[in-house]
Design a protein around this motif. Structure first.
Motif, PDB file in Angstrom:
ATOM      1  N   ARG A  37      50.873 -30.818  29.554  1.00  0.00           N
ATOM      2  CA  ARG A  37      50.687 -29.376  29.678  1.00  0.00           C
ATOM      3  C   ARG A  37      51.682 -28.823  30.707  1.00  0.00           C
ATOM      4  O   ARG A  37      52.136 -29.526  31.599  1.00  0.00           O
ATOM      5  N   TRP A  38      51.962 -27.539  30.521  1.00  0.00           N
ATOM      6  CA  TRP A  38      52.833 -26.834  31.474  1.00  0.00           C
ATOM      7  C   TRP A  38      51.949 -26.148  32.510  1.00  0.00           C
ATOM      8  O   TRP A  38      51.108 -25.313  32.184  1.00  0.00           O
ATOM      9  N   PHE A  39      52.124 -26.506  33.774  1.00  0.00           N
ATOM     10  CA  PHE A  39      51.289 -25.990  34.860  1.00  0.00           C
ATOM     11  C   PHE A  39      52.087 -24.995  35.719  1.00  0.00           C
ATOM     12  O   PHE A  39      53.278 -25.209  35.997  1.00  0.00           O
ATOM     13  N   VAL A  40      51.384 -23.941  36.107  1.00  0.00           N
ATOM     14  CA  VAL A  40      51.967 -22.911  36.976  1.00  0.00           C
ATOM     15  C   VAL A  40      50.979 -22.637  38.098  1.00  0.00           C
ATOM     16  O   VAL A  40      49.812 -22.316  37.830  1.00  0.00           O
ATOM     17  N   LEU A  41      51.417 -22.764  39.341  1.00  0.00           N
ATOM     18  CA  LEU A  41      50.572 -22.516  40.515  1.00  0.00           C
ATOM     19  C   LEU A  41      50.971 -21.191  41.142  1.00  0.00           C
ATOM     20  O   LEU A  41      52.122 -20.996  41.563  1.00  0.00           O
ATOM     21  N   LYS A  42      50.009 -20.267  41.203  1.00  0.00           N
ATOM     22  CA  LYS A  42      50.210 -18.962  41.844  1.00  0.00           C
ATOM     23  C   LYS A  42      49.041 -18.703  42.782  1.00  0.00           C
ATOM     24  O   LYS A  42      47.911 -18.499  42.334  1.00  0.00           O
TER      25      LYS A  42
END
Length: 259
Positions: A37-42
């Motif tokens: 999966r493609w993970f994005v942390l904001k």
């Protein structure tokens, strides 16, 4: 905890900078297989998408009240996100390299609000030590902000030694008035342009001295004053005769035009 799906989807895909982003392998909750999966942390939210070009996230993990630690798993470079509580879910993720795993563990550990609050408290403590630590010379004791008092300056200490200023006369409508109360004590006035008379009334200020003209100016002024009457009379007679002559000529012309 209720979350707005549209707001989350917009926040996950907007142009705001991400704290970290990349591919991770996520183990399923029911099936133990790993999915890429493609993970994005904001901030304190970890979004994951099926693909990098996906427009909406598959899910989100709110990183509050959790710990990030390494774990044993079939996949290499695996780590887990654990939440407190008996029924809380544990997310097991795996990176593609050692460097990626260390980067993600560090980013996820610093993403919670509790961690930010601890950092702010530590910075405030350091700032307070920088402000109040050197105070007190070589004593080495740190003064608290509440116990600090400003030192009195030189003018404030010498203010009590200054002589008393004279009393200012009362004012009416912004103008000073004389104190004419009978029996009131008045300081003796030794100035040239002030003071009171015998009855206590204020004396008017003397007139300024007139400027004395020099001998040359006096002579020219006298001559002008002496010549002015005769000159006026002479001009009056001259113009009077001229006016009379013009009037006589005009009358004669008027008589000559009559039939």
């Amino acid at each position: 905890m209720k979350l707005n799906e549209r707001s989350l989807a917009f926040y996950a895909t907007c142009d705001s900078p991400a704290d970290n982003a990349g591919f991770l392998y996520k183990r399923g909750e029911r099936h133990t297989a790993y999915h890429r999966r493609w993970f994005v942390l904001k901030g304190n939210m970890l979004f994951y998408f099926e693909e990098r070009e996906s427009r909406e996230p598959v899910g989100v993990i709110v990183l509050e009240g959790c710990t990030v630690e390494l774990c044993d798993s079939a996949e290499d470079y695996a780590f887990a996100i654990r939440f407190g509580g008996a029924k809380s879910r544990t997310y097991v993720l795996a990176a593609e390299s050692q460097a990626a795993m260390e980067s993600w563990v560090k980013s996820l550990s610093r993403a919670s609000f509790d961690y930010m609050r601890l950092v702010v408290r530590e910075l405030e403590k350091q700032l307070e030590e920088m402000r109040w630590g050197p105070a007190g010379g070589g004593g080495g004791g740190r003064q608290s902000p509440g116990s600090w008092k400003p030192k009195s300056s030189g003018p404030e200490r010498s203010q009590e030694r200054l002589p008393a200023l004279p009393a200012v006369p009362p004012k009416e409508n912004g103008c000073a008035v004389w104190n004419n109360v009978p029996g009131a004590e008045r300081p003796p006035d030794t100035s040239v342009c002030g003071g009171h008379d015998g009855e206590g009334n204020p004396r008017p200020p003397p007139l300024p001295p007139r400027r004395r003209a020099s001998s040359g100016e006096a002579g020219s002024a006298g001559a002008a004053a002496a010549e002015s009457p005769s000159t006026f009379c002479r001009l009056h007679e001259q113009y009077g005769r001229e006016v009379a002559r013009l009037r006589q000529d005009w009358l004669e012309r008027q008589r000559g035009h009559r039939p």
